[in-house]
Design an enzyme around this catalytic site. Structure first.
Site, PDB file in Angstrom:
ATOM      1  N   HIS A   1       7.570 -24.423   5.278  1.00  0.00           N
ATOM      2  CA  HIS A   1       7.741 -23.052   5.736  1.00  0.00           C
ATOM      3  C   HIS A   1       8.938 -22.344   5.089  1.00  0.00           C
ATOM      4  O   HIS A   1       8.905 -21.136   4.878  1.00  0.00           O
ATOM      5  CB  HIS A   1       7.906 -23.088   7.257  1.00  0.00           C
ATOM      6  CG  HIS A   1       7.960 -21.757   7.912  1.00  0.00           C
ATOM      7  ND1 HIS A   1       6.849 -20.968   8.075  1.00  0.00           N
ATOM      8  CD2 HIS A   1       8.989 -21.066   8.453  1.00  0.00           C
ATOM      9  CE1 HIS A   1       7.192 -19.854   8.696  1.00  0.00           C
ATOM     10  NE2 HIS A   1       8.486 -19.881   8.939  1.00  0.00           N
TER      11      HIS A   1
ATOM     12  N   ASP B   1       7.900 -16.050   6.686  1.00  0.00           N
ATOM     13  CA  ASP B   1       8.144 -15.880   8.123  1.00  0.00           C
ATOM     14  C   ASP B   1       8.186 -14.379   8.467  1.00  0.00           C
ATOM     15  O   ASP B   1       7.354 -13.618   7.994  1.00  0.00           O
ATOM     16  CB  ASP B   1       9.436 -16.621   8.511  1.00  0.00           C
ATOM     17  CG  ASP B   1       9.557 -16.863  10.009  1.00  0.00           C
ATOM     18  OD1 ASP B   1       9.009 -17.862  10.496  1.00  0.00           O
ATOM     19  OD2 ASP B   1      10.201 -16.039  10.686  1.00  0.00           O
TER      20      ASP B   1
ATOM     21  N   TYR C   1      10.833 -11.236  18.565  1.00  0.00           N
ATOM     22  CA  TYR C   1       9.512 -11.703  19.020  1.00  0.00           C
ATOM     23  C   TYR C   1       8.960 -10.792  20.109  1.00  0.00           C
ATOM     24  O   TYR C   1       7.770 -10.502  20.141  1.00  0.00           O
ATOM     25  CB  TYR C   1       9.606 -13.157  19.502  1.00  0.00           C
ATOM     26  CG  TYR C   1       9.848 -14.114  18.360  1.00  0.00           C
ATOM     27  CD1 TYR C   1      11.113 -14.225  17.786  1.00  0.00           C
ATOM     28  CD2 TYR C   1       8.813 -14.857  17.822  1.00  0.00           C
ATOM     29  CE1 TYR C   1      11.342 -15.069  16.722  1.00  0.00           C
ATOM     30  CE2 TYR C   1       9.041 -15.714  16.750  1.00  0.00           C
ATOM     31  CZ  TYR C   1      10.308 -15.816  16.204  1.00  0.00           C
ATOM     32  OH  TYR C   1      10.520 -16.635  15.140  1.00  0.00           O
TER      33      TYR C   1
END
Ligand SMILES: *[C@@H]1O[C@H](CO)[C@@H](O)[C@H](O)[C@H]1NC(C)=O
Length: 464
Positions: A432, A231, A376
């Site tokens: 993930h 990630d 983000y």
């Protein structure tokens, strides 16, 4: 008429040839961007100042008031909206499942035990550029003569935390018969995540985080070290490898994304797969439209967090049930996309509620959800995207895992375009959150990768 059609076909061919030659010219003359220089920035409030650089032991110790407040909020959560019939997790977290988890949280999740569990490894905080940076630091015990200790930085992402690594730490720090190295692990909380402070002004992007972690490793006395992550941890590791090639011995990532959605090979390869993809890859990478569709369905959170992090942050900071729904939804879909069709979201196939709630608790007790989702926004800011990290070649030895349920599967040809020294590429079953879900698999793979790097050139101990 016939003649006109004929000449039109000719001119189409000419236009096609022209576009092709422009494209080939562009590809041949384009040079890869160079690694930028990331200056140490002051992220604390006020003007830069001299700060206490000592490394202070740290333990998680929340006050009873925090727990009482949590209980009260969980007690006062409004009854959830009934889910539609038969949708399972297809409209987001199913509130029947959420209710089960909240009941567990209220009645069975025993924080005093969990806090003890979370405090099992030595933890520290140290001030770097105005921020308290938290990290776990575990040295191997009972290292036999002749076994070399190698440092490795393990980096988590969103919506994860250092909690993801608790099961893998012992695997990496325990010497094994016949292996001539063992790891000393450093597991920091990203700035703005968990027990690390968040920046007080804009700009804390993955490259800035890389700069901070490199400063942390310097402070801990490590000249050269390995970096590992998934990630955001994967992106930050890649940035570390690009920015500090002399410091990073090797970079291992359990998700090496390679710009698949925007790469021309993904699209041309969808029509002529054998041009670029191996037999085994074709099913997973084509057609690219399937991947684009999946990413559109699953990436709403990304757009929201990249554009309005503080707005969503208000709701998630105020409601522990909302926070749990928001975070745990990702642990279903990102571990296995088919689990959307299961009433229990498949969660307990791979995790316990204790494990999952530990991670939620780290966000809750540190009130860090807003600062975490701001990453983000920083990552899509021009200040960061101008560096074009995706296109800067990684020259240090690189290893990539392709887990079967990862959000995007990467073809080897794309991975090799940027990872110039890709010495290790492996495929596994899993999703993930690999460190959390399959610690033995990931642990073994990291060891295998490091073994390969060491075989490339024996690195004398004194250099580490
Ligand atoms: C929450 O509800 C439980 C069960 O009804 C009760 O025992 C507990 O005291 C409540 N806690 C708070 C802080 O209101």
């Amino acid at each position: 008429m016939v003649n006109m059609a004929g000449s039109c076909r000719k001119c189409l061919i000419l236009v096609g040839l022209f576009i092709l030659s422009v494209f080939v010219f562009y590809k041949c003359t384009k040079t890869a961007p160079a690694a930028p220089n990331i200056e140490a920035t002051w992220w604390g409030s006020g003007e830069p100042q001299k700060e206490d650089e000592t490394i202070r032991p740290f333990k998680i110790a929340i006050t009873p008031g925090v727990l009482l407040d949590l209980q009260r909020r969980l007690n006062n959560t409004l009854p959830f909206q009934e889910p539609l019939e038969g949708v399972n997790q297809n409209y987001g977290m199913n509130t029947k499942l959420l209710q089960k988890i909240i009941d567990y949280w209220k009645t069975k999740y025993d924080w005093s035990k969990r806090q003890q569990f979370l405090n099992q490894f030595p933890q520290f905080r140290t001030r770097i550029q105005g921020l308290n940076i938290h990290f776990i630091h575990v040295k191997p015990k009972e290292v036999p003569d002749g076994v070399e200790i190698v440092p490795i930085l393990l980096l988590h992402g969103w919506p994860g935390s250092v909690r993801e690594f608790y099961e893998i730490i012992p695997i990496l720090t325990t010497p094994e018969k016949g292996r001539d190295f063992v790891f000393e692990v450093i597991v920091p909380s990203l700035p703005g995540y968990g027990f690390s402070d968040g920046a007080v002004r804009p700009g804390m992007n993955p490259a800035q985080m890389a700069q901070i972690f490199n400063a942390l490793m310097t402070r801990l006395g490590f000249n050269r070290y390995y970096a590992q992550g998934g990630d955001w941890g994967s992106g930050i590791s890649q940035n570390l490898a690009v920015l500090y090639p002399d410091r990073i011995i090797g970079v291992h990532r359990n998700w090496c994304s390679a710009n698949e959605l925007f790469h021309w090979k993904s699209y041309v390869g969808s029509i002529f797969p054998s041009l670029f993809f191996t037999e085994k890859e074709i099913d997973k990478v084509t057609p690219i439209t399937r991947t684009v569709q999946f990413i559109l369905l699953e990436s709403g959170y990304f757009h929201l967090q990249a554009s309005k992090p503080d707005t969503i942050g208000v709701a998630l900071r105020d409601s522990p049930a909302g926070l749990a729904a928001y975070i745990l939804e990702k642990f279903t879909t990102w571990t296995n996309r088919d689990w959307k069709d299961l009433p229990d979201g498949g969660l307990t196939k791979k995790f316990t509620y204790d494990q999952l709630l530990d991670n939620v608790m780290i966000y809750w007790i540190t009130k860090s959800i807003t600062t975490s989702v701001r990453l983000y926004a920083e990552a899509i800011s021009q200040a960061y995207t101008n560096h074009q990290f995706n296109n800067i070649p990684v020259e240090v030895p690189a290893g990539c895992n392709r887990f079967s349920n990862e959000l995007i599967y990467s073809a080897e040809t794309l991975l090799k375009e940027v990872n110039k020294n890709l010495i290790h590429l492996t495929d596994y079953e899993g999703g993930h959150f690999a460190a959390f879900e399959v610690p033995e698999v990931l642990g073994k793979d990291i060891i295998e990768f490091v073994r390969k790097v060491r075989n490339l050139s024996q690195i004398p101990n004194k250099e580490l």
